[in-house]
Design a protein around this motif. Structure first.
Motif, mmCIF file in Angstrom:
data_model
loop_
_atom_site.group_PDB
_atom_site.id
_atom_site.type_symbol
_atom_site.label_atom_id
_atom_site.label_comp_id
_atom_site.label_asym_id
_atom_site.label_seq_id
_atom_site.Cartn_x
_atom_site.Cartn_y
_atom_site.Cartn_z
ATOM 1 N N UNK A 119 3.257 118.851 -42.592
ATOM 2 C CA UNK A 119 4.429 119.275 -41.814
ATOM 3 C C UNK A 119 5.716 119.326 -42.630
ATOM 4 N N UNK A 120 5.564 119.427 -43.955
ATOM 5 C CA UNK A 120 6.649 119.805 -44.878
ATOM 6 C C UNK A 120 7.657 118.719 -45.209
ATOM 7 N N UNK A 121 8.080 117.932 -44.206
ATOM 8 C CA UNK A 121 9.226 117.046 -44.427
ATOM 9 C C UNK A 121 9.043 115.684 -43.764
ATOM 10 N N UNK A 122 9.718 114.716 -44.351
ATOM 11 C CA UNK A 122 9.720 113.358 -43.815
ATOM 12 C C UNK A 122 11.156 112.910 -43.606
ATOM 13 N N UNK A 123 11.369 112.098 -42.581
ATOM 14 C CA UNK A 123 12.672 111.483 -42.345
ATOM 15 C C UNK A 123 12.499 110.067 -41.854
ATOM 16 N N UNK A 124 13.366 109.175 -42.287
ATOM 17 C CA UNK A 124 13.284 107.773 -41.862
ATOM 18 C C UNK A 124 13.505 107.663 -40.354
ATOM 19 N N UNK A 125 12.779 106.729 -39.728
ATOM 20 C CA UNK A 125 12.850 106.592 -38.279
ATOM 21 C C UNK A 125 14.006 105.723 -37.812
ATOM 22 N N UNK A 126 14.455 104.797 -38.650
ATOM 23 C CA UNK A 126 15.477 103.841 -38.233
ATOM 24 C C UNK A 126 16.268 103.379 -39.444
ATOM 25 N N UNK A 127 17.311 102.594 -39.184
ATOM 26 C CA UNK A 127 18.124 102.074 -40.278
ATOM 27 C C UNK A 127 17.294 101.200 -41.204
ATOM 28 N N UNK A 128 16.478 100.329 -40.624
ATOM 29 C CA UNK A 128 15.666 99.425 -41.443
ATOM 30 C C UNK A 128 14.596 100.187 -42.206
ATOM 31 N N UNK A 129 14.012 101.198 -41.570
ATOM 32 C CA UNK A 129 13.030 102.023 -42.265
ATOM 33 C C UNK A 129 13.678 102.769 -43.429
ATOM 34 N N UNK A 130 14.888 103.269 -43.209
ATOM 35 C CA UNK A 130 15.598 103.994 -44.267
ATOM 36 C C UNK A 130 15.873 103.091 -45.459
ATOM 37 N N UNK A 131 16.308 101.868 -45.188
ATOM 38 C CA UNK A 131 16.591 100.927 -46.274
ATOM 39 C C UNK A 131 15.328 100.638 -47.082
ATOM 40 N N UNK A 132 14.209 100.431 -46.389
ATOM 41 C CA UNK A 132 12.948 100.146 -47.078
ATOM 42 C C UNK A 132 12.466 101.351 -47.879
ATOM 43 N N UNK A 133 12.532 102.525 -47.269
ATOM 44 C CA UNK A 133 12.003 103.725 -47.918
ATOM 45 C C UNK A 133 12.856 104.165 -49.113
ATOM 46 N N UNK A 134 14.176 104.037 -48.980
ATOM 47 C CA UNK A 134 15.049 104.375 -50.112
ATOM 48 C C UNK A 134 14.771 103.432 -51.272
ATOM 49 N N UNK A 135 14.614 102.154 -50.971
ATOM 50 C CA UNK A 135 14.306 101.166 -52.007
ATOM 51 C C UNK A 135 12.945 101.451 -52.633
ATOM 52 N N UNK A 136 11.999 101.934 -51.845
ATOM 53 C CA UNK A 136 10.667 102.260 -52.342
ATOM 54 C C UNK A 136 10.734 103.412 -53.335
ATOM 55 N N UNK A 137 11.468 104.453 -52.983
ATOM 56 C CA UNK A 137 11.541 105.637 -53.830
ATOM 57 C C UNK A 137 12.519 105.482 -54.990
ATOM 58 N N UNK A 138 13.547 104.677 -54.793
ATOM 59 C CA UNK A 138 14.563 104.461 -55.826
ATOM 60 C C UNK A 138 14.718 102.950 -56.023
ATOM 61 N N UNK A 139 13.797 102.333 -56.766
ATOM 62 C CA UNK A 139 13.741 100.862 -56.846
ATOM 63 C C UNK A 139 15.008 100.192 -57.364
ATOM 64 N N UNK A 140 15.784 100.891 -58.184
ATOM 65 C CA UNK A 140 16.985 100.268 -58.747
ATOM 66 C C UNK A 140 18.201 100.405 -57.841
#
Length: 206
Positions: A119-140
């Motif tokens: 389905x082409x695209x992903x978006x974080x579901x919540x503030x906490x999910x966004x924080x975790x996912x950003x940290x996952x993709x950009x560890x520093x």
């Protein structure tokens, strides 16, 4: 002018992924992102292993489509983007649409996706999910907590509102042709925290 006259803006960050099936349309999608008012704070192209996909989509573990999801997301490169704007999480979700879409829907997944899985695209579901996912993709990445609404209003009231209201009043009096440039120039000249000139001697404002 009361507090209701000032729009309340809550700047957020969210993670967007351009998935393998839409990677060839990445430039077009990024252009849409910018035109929708987002800032792209971080960008990274990578190919995840099945193990990394399992970790990223850990909340889907145990679901019937989990093996297919991890296999698909590791089948080719993805582009990870950290996006920022007011209400970024909800707005990005509304733009890409729900996980399952039909071609008649007005959303990016309907335009660029090829199936419910792809389905082409992903978006974080919540503030906490966004924080975790950003940290996952950009560890520093250092993710600082956003100030609360009360802290934001207190800061604006203490350091911004009085000077800004004065500037807006002067703007209405002068009615310049280019009001934004005029106001910016006025704010620079009338910065209460800038140096004050007294009898030709520059003194730092206390």
């Amino acid at each position: 002018m009361d507090n209701a006259s000032f729009p309340r803006i809550h700047v957020e960050r969210t993670l967007a992924l351009i998935k393998p099936d839409a990677i060839k349309k990445s430039e077009e999608i990024e252009d849409i992102i910018l035109r929708k008012g987002f800032s792209i704070l971080q960008k990274r192209k990578l190919q995840m292993t099945p193990e990394q996909c399992s970790d990223f989509y850990t909340e889907h573990y145990g679901k019937l489509n989990f093996p297919s999801l991890t296999a698909y997301m590791s089948s080719g490169p993805v582009i990870a983007l950290t996006l920022a704007r007011d209400n970024a999480i909800a707005y990005w979700k509304s733009i890409i649409g729900p996980p399952k879409v039909t071609k008649t829907m007005e959303c990016l997944r309907a335009k660029y996706g090829t199936s419910d899985l792809q389905n082409a695209l992903h978006g974080s579901k919540s503030f906490h999910a966004a924080a975790r996912e950003i940290k996952f993709m950009f560890p520093t990445t250092m993710i600082e907590p956003f100030p609360t609404k009360e802290e934001t209003e207190e800061y604006l009231s203490r350091y911004v509102k009085q000077t800004l209201l004065h500037g807006l009043t002067e703007l209405c009096k002068h009615k310049p042709l280019n009001p934004c440039v005029w106001l910016a120039d006025w704010l620079i000249k009338n910065n209460p925290n800038g140096p004050q000139i007294c009898d030709g001697v520059v003194e730092q404002a206390k």
